[in-house]
Design an enzyme around this catalytic site. Structure first.
Site, PDB file in Angstrom:
ATOM      1  N   LYS A  54       0.159  21.369  20.780  1.00 26.92           N
ATOM      2  CA  LYS A  54      -0.594  22.203  21.698  1.00 26.92           C
ATOM      3  C   LYS A  54      -0.246  21.924  23.160  1.00 26.92           C
ATOM      4  O   LYS A  54       0.049  22.845  23.931  1.00 26.92           O
ATOM      5  CB  LYS A  54      -2.089  21.959  21.467  1.00 26.92           C
ATOM      6  CG  LYS A  54      -2.972  22.756  22.365  1.00 26.92           C
ATOM      7  CD  LYS A  54      -4.374  22.243  22.302  1.00 26.92           C
ATOM      8  CE  LYS A  54      -4.449  20.857  22.931  1.00 26.92           C
ATOM      9  NZ  LYS A  54      -5.803  20.421  23.228  1.00 26.92           N
ATOM     10  N   THR A  55      -0.273  20.660  23.507  1.00 23.56           N
ATOM     11  CA  THR A  55       0.006  20.297  24.896  1.00 23.56           C
ATOM     12  C   THR A  55       1.426  20.685  25.270  1.00 23.56           C
ATOM     13  O   THR A  55       1.695  21.132  26.383  1.00 23.56           O
ATOM     14  CB  THR A  55      -0.194  18.785  25.094  1.00 23.56           C
ATOM     15  OG1 THR A  55      -1.453  18.425  24.511  1.00 23.56           O
ATOM     16  CG2 THR A  55      -0.216  18.442  26.562  1.00 23.56           C
TER      17      THR A  55
ATOM     18  N   ASP B 278      -7.043  25.231  28.437  1.00 25.18           N
ATOM     19  CA  ASP B 278      -6.868  24.302  27.327  1.00 25.18           C
ATOM     20  C   ASP B 278      -8.206  24.113  26.610  1.00 25.18           C
ATOM     21  O   ASP B 278      -9.263  24.288  27.217  1.00 25.18           O
ATOM     22  CB  ASP B 278      -6.380  22.966  27.903  1.00 25.18           C
ATOM     23  CG  ASP B 278      -5.914  22.008  26.827  1.00 25.18           C
ATOM     24  OD1 ASP B 278      -5.708  22.461  25.689  1.00 25.18           O
ATOM     25  OD2 ASP B 278      -5.756  20.816  27.133  1.00 25.18           O
TER      26      ASP B 278
ATOM     27  N   GLN C   2     -11.674  22.457  15.684  1.00 26.14           N
ATOM     28  CA  GLN C   2     -11.999  21.221  16.383  1.00 26.14           C
ATOM     29  C   GLN C   2     -13.068  21.414  17.447  1.00 26.14           C
ATOM     30  O   GLN C   2     -13.154  20.648  18.403  1.00 26.14           O
ATOM     31  CB  GLN C   2     -10.735  20.623  17.015  1.00 26.14           C
ATOM     32  CG  GLN C   2      -9.714  20.192  15.977  1.00 26.14           C
ATOM     33  CD  GLN C   2      -8.515  19.516  16.611  1.00 26.14           C
ATOM     34  OE1 GLN C   2      -8.632  18.452  17.199  1.00 26.14           O
ATOM     35  NE2 GLN C   2      -7.369  20.162  16.523  1.00 26.14           N
TER      36      GLN C   2
ATOM     37  N   ARG D 115      -6.809  12.659  12.920  1.00 23.52           N
ATOM     38  CA  ARG D 115      -6.284  11.687  13.886  1.00 23.52           C
ATOM     39  C   ARG D 115      -5.218  10.810  13.250  1.00 23.52           C
ATOM     40  O   ARG D 115      -4.440  10.155  13.936  1.00 23.52           O
ATOM     41  CB  ARG D 115      -7.396  10.747  14.423  1.00 23.52           C
ATOM     42  CG  ARG D 115      -8.531  11.382  15.212  1.00 23.52           C
ATOM     43  CD  ARG D 115      -8.080  12.304  16.264  1.00 23.52           C
ATOM     44  NE  ARG D 115      -8.065  13.676  15.754  1.00 23.52           N
ATOM     45  CZ  ARG D 115      -7.373  14.660  16.317  1.00 23.52           C
ATOM     46  NH1 ARG D 115      -6.661  14.447  17.386  1.00 23.52           N
ATOM     47  NH2 ARG D 115      -7.386  15.872  15.799  1.00 23.52           N
TER      48      ARG D 115
END
Length: 771
Positions: free
Chosen positions: A32-33, A224, A255, A614
């Site tokens: 994503k980033t 974001d 999320q 995670r």
DNA sequence: TGTGGATGCCTTTTT
DNA sequence: GGCATCCACA
């Protein structure tokens, strides 16, 4: 534009589509980033000016990280002009620029949550309401959620729904409190966190030319973590994007875990209804985790009904199954985890920093810490009191705030008699009520005590004047003196930490250290700003405008040390670890008992989803039969969420105690617990591997009765008359048929129906009385 | 004005 | 069980 080669097909499509609104659904670990940073870099290489790009994040850390990565791609001289930051940081900047339009000055203070609550508390007191009924925290969250949904105080008092709900909650005057609170904030030239968003909306609503200016200037808008936006943020973004409609939001509905802070998952779910011509891009390849982990997480989240369907997949190896371990007590759970960590670290080529222990609530950290300490495993714990929340730091910063903005009432109240200078509560109350009477700030009263007829004796008046003059001397230097020098002079002159300096206790030393740390931070801030922005003077006001929006995550220092990470799942969002332990997977804990509606339950499930995703390689989940919480032992069943994961991705371990340090372990236990352990064993109250999750017919929670200690007169007699219905952990519901006294111990015979009549020592039996 | 013992309360918390 | 808060007292 070589960097575009590093993207997969869907990432590339998302990055290069810049003509209109787009929604990028970015699954966990899907890059994503990377998409966000590359998209901005791509825009910049297309000739878009950095100052016309607005990129909004939720944390300073995310913003900083993104700016850094963009800088590496396109050069820091370009990236520094981007409008990139948190919603709060960006809009406080805009609000400072336009402050005069909405009745503020540009150096307004930002009230943090404790300032807000403390002001609300004062108001409740002034209104002569009972703060047991009008709980400041509760009132604050109502006001906060009203603001997040863009209801001003005027809207609130006019709205019959709010009144109805407040009457139902027996706090009918909440609207009034809100109105007074809003006035007082304004009078103090202060905004709370929610105001930064609310006032921005008001600014844009009431000043179309200002809105137009920013609409024009932001040719591209990127957001974001869009799943975490609230209504106020949604509307700001929508308004700003109206002109160009070049808006790209990135997020993962799976999320969304911050609804309790006002985040509205509908913003992302209904994005395509808001922007009819929006393109949808789904990033579905997970680069983080093994196939097993991804599939297990998919099978879990599949049980949620409200979501954007997606097919998250991994091309990595199959990997290990998720290990699910059941234990008898929370101590044992912690020791198991510590042992596993020690083992993994020795055998699996893992370092401590590859490992995280995640839990639902902060209070679970204590027992974990203890176990890790016993094993000499280094750890870093997140959460708890932040640096800026520490008393000494708040005290010092309050002086700074008062010097910058003398109308800041909360700051003034905090320091006017700290260190003690003979200005007591009575005097402060007089000041406050005089100020209220004339509709001015306390500071105005201090400046003209005669005019406002402040009724204090001569000695007090002198002390007040001295305090006022001291602050005035600092205030006179605010625009000319460097931030660090002024801060240093304030700390020394006011004597805020003088008492700590004279004391050698560890606590005092740490307080002094913390203040030194703060001064150092101011120094660095000032140096950096001078260098980067060629500013001539960096003032304390400049520092304050940033510091109020900083959090602990911005001051993390030992990030490079090799330590195990302990944090709540909320705090872990966005992070990844080779090995993740999820502890306390029990009913009444996870899902939280506070989750009542199906919607809230789905959010808890998303939280579990976040926890699992995670993990890169290994994920360990454990649950305990009993847990010591809030001063009592509670019994619990395995979390319902375990059943939501497809069985084939899990491996159940029927764990008995693997604790090495048995003495240390058992020392914690009195006879009472031993008895309970044996009972569990006798009743085979352990999930057999074949049927791990068959729920025992057992009440969810049992409250221990107050133990009758020797010296006390047993109260059980009065609590447990014959005929009382009680609940027992193993035997279920029963009826008291007889109570006796044996060797000074209360004993009761209880008829448990099918399970027979049992004779129980009340000292040991955990009985819940049913009314 | 400062302290202590009783009382009450407990989720998550990017800003 | 642990912490913050509040009122009673010196």
């Amino acid at each position: 534009m070589d960097f575009l080669n590093e993207l997969n097909k869907s990432q590339l499509e998302a990055v290069t589509y810049t003509d209109g609104p787009s929604l990028v659904i970015a699954g966990a670990g899907s890059g994503k980033t990377r998409v966000l940073t590359y998209k901005i870099a791509y825009l910049l290489t297309q000739g878009v000016s950095p100052a016309s790009i607005l990129a909004l994040t939720f944390t300073n850390k995310a913003a900083r990280e993104m700016r850094r990565r963009i800088g590496e791609l396109v050069g820091f001289q370009t990236s520094r002009y981007l409008w990139m930051g948190t919603f709060h940081a960006i809009f406080s900047r805009i609000l400072r620029n336009e402050a005069s339009l909405i009745g503020y000055t540009k150096d307004f203070t930002i009230y943090d949550t404790s300032d807000s609550k403390s002001l609300i508390k004062s108001i409740i007191k002034e209104m002569k309401l009972d703060d047991k009924i009008y709980k400041p925290g509760n009132i604050h969250s109502r006001i906060s959620s009203a603001k997040n949904n863009l209801y001003t105080a005027q809207d609130y008092v006019k709205n019959p729904d709010f009144l109805k709900s407040d009457i139902q909650s027996r706090i009918p005057r909440t609207g009034e409190i809100y109105a007074i609170y809003a006035n007082r904030c304004k009078q103090a030239n202060a905004m709370d966190f929610d105001d930064l968003l609310l006032q921005t909306n008001i600014l844009f609503r009431d000043h179309p030319q200002i809105l137009a200016k920013y609409q024009h200037s932001f040719a591209y808008i990127l957001v974001d973590e869009y799943q975490d936006t609230n209504f106020a943020q949604y509307l700001i973004v929508k308004k700003l994007a109206e002109r160009h409609e070049r808006i790209c939001v990135v997020g993962d509905d799976a999320q969304s875990i911050y609804s309790f802070r006002g985040a509205n998952i509908d913003n992302i779910l209904k994005f395509q209804q808001t922007y009819r011509n929006a393109r949808l891009f789904k990033l579905e390849q997970n680069y983080r985790s093994t196939k097993n982990i991804v599939k297990a997480a998919n099978s879990l989240i599949d049980k949620n009904s409200e979501q954007i369907r997606k097919n998250i997949f991994s091309e990595k190896e199959e990997g290990n199954l998720i290990q699910v371990t059941s234990v008898l007590t929370d101590f044992e759970e912690a020791f198991n985890v510590a042992n596993s960590i020690a083992r993994l670290q020795k055998t699996e080529n893992l370092t401590y920093s590859h490992i995280a222990v995640l839990y639902r609530t902060n209070s679970q950290s204590r027992v974990m810490e203890e176990a890790l300490r016993k094993q000499n495993i280094p750890y870093r714990i997140y959460g708890g009191l932040s640096f800026y929340q520490r008393k000494e730091i708040k005290d010092v910063i309050s002086y700074f705030r008062l010097v910058t903005n003398s109308n800041d009432e909360e700051a003034l109240k905090r320091v006017i008699n700290y260190p003690a200078r003979g200005i007591g509560d009575v005097t402060v109350d007089k000041l406050s009520s005089t100020a209220q009477l004339h509709g001015v700030s306390i500071w105005s009263v201090l400046h003209d005590m005669l005019k406002y007829n402040l009724n204090v004796n001569a000695g007090t008046a002198t002390r007040l004047a001295q305090f006022r003059d001291m602050i005035d001397v600092f205030a006179a230097q605010i625009d000319t003196l460097d931030a660090y020098e002024l801060a240093d002079s304030i700390v020394k002159t006011t004597g805020v930490i003088a008492d700590a300096m004279n004391d050698r206790s560890a606590e005092s030393l740490s307080r002094v250290d913390n203040v030194q740390e703060l001064l150092k931070a101011i120094h660095e801030f000032s140096e950096n700003k001078r260098k980067e922005e060629h500013a001539e003077t960096v003032t304390l006001t400049d520092f304050l405008s940033e510091v109020s929006l900083l959090t602990d995550q911005d001051t993390e220092k030992d990030e490079n040390e090799d330590k195990v990470t302990l944090m709540t799942i909320h705090a872990a969002k966005g992070l990844e670890f080779r090995c993740v332990f999820i502890v306390g997977m029990e009913e009444q804990l996870f899902p939280s008992p506070y989750a009542e509606t199906p919607r809230e339950m789905e959010e808890e499930r998303r939280l579990f989803y976040v926890a699992i995703t995670r993990a890169e390689e290994n994920c360990f989940i454990s649950y305990s039969k009993s847990r010591f919480r809030n001063g009592q032992t509670n019994f619990a069943n395995p979390s319902r969420f375990l059943k939501d994961i497809d069985r084939k991705f899990l491996e159940y371990n029927d764990e008995v105690s693997t604790t090495t340090d048995k003495n240390a372990f058992f020392n914690r236990w009195d006879d009472e617990v031993e008895i309970e352990r044996n009972r569990f064993r006798q009743n085979s109250f352990r999930p057999a591997s074949s049927e791990p999750l068959k729920e025992p017919a057992q009440p969810r929670k049992l409250k221990k009765m107050s133990p009758s200690t020797e010296s006390e007169t047993p109260v059980e007699n009065t609590n447990l008359p014959v005929g009382t219905f009680v609940k027992h952990g193993i035997f279920g519901i029963g009826k008291v048929i007889k109570t006796t006294l044996a060797d000074g111990n209360e004993k009761a015979e209880i008829d448990f129906g099918e399970k027979g009549v049992k004779s129980l020592l009340l000292k040991f039996a955990r009985l819940e009385i049913l009314k």
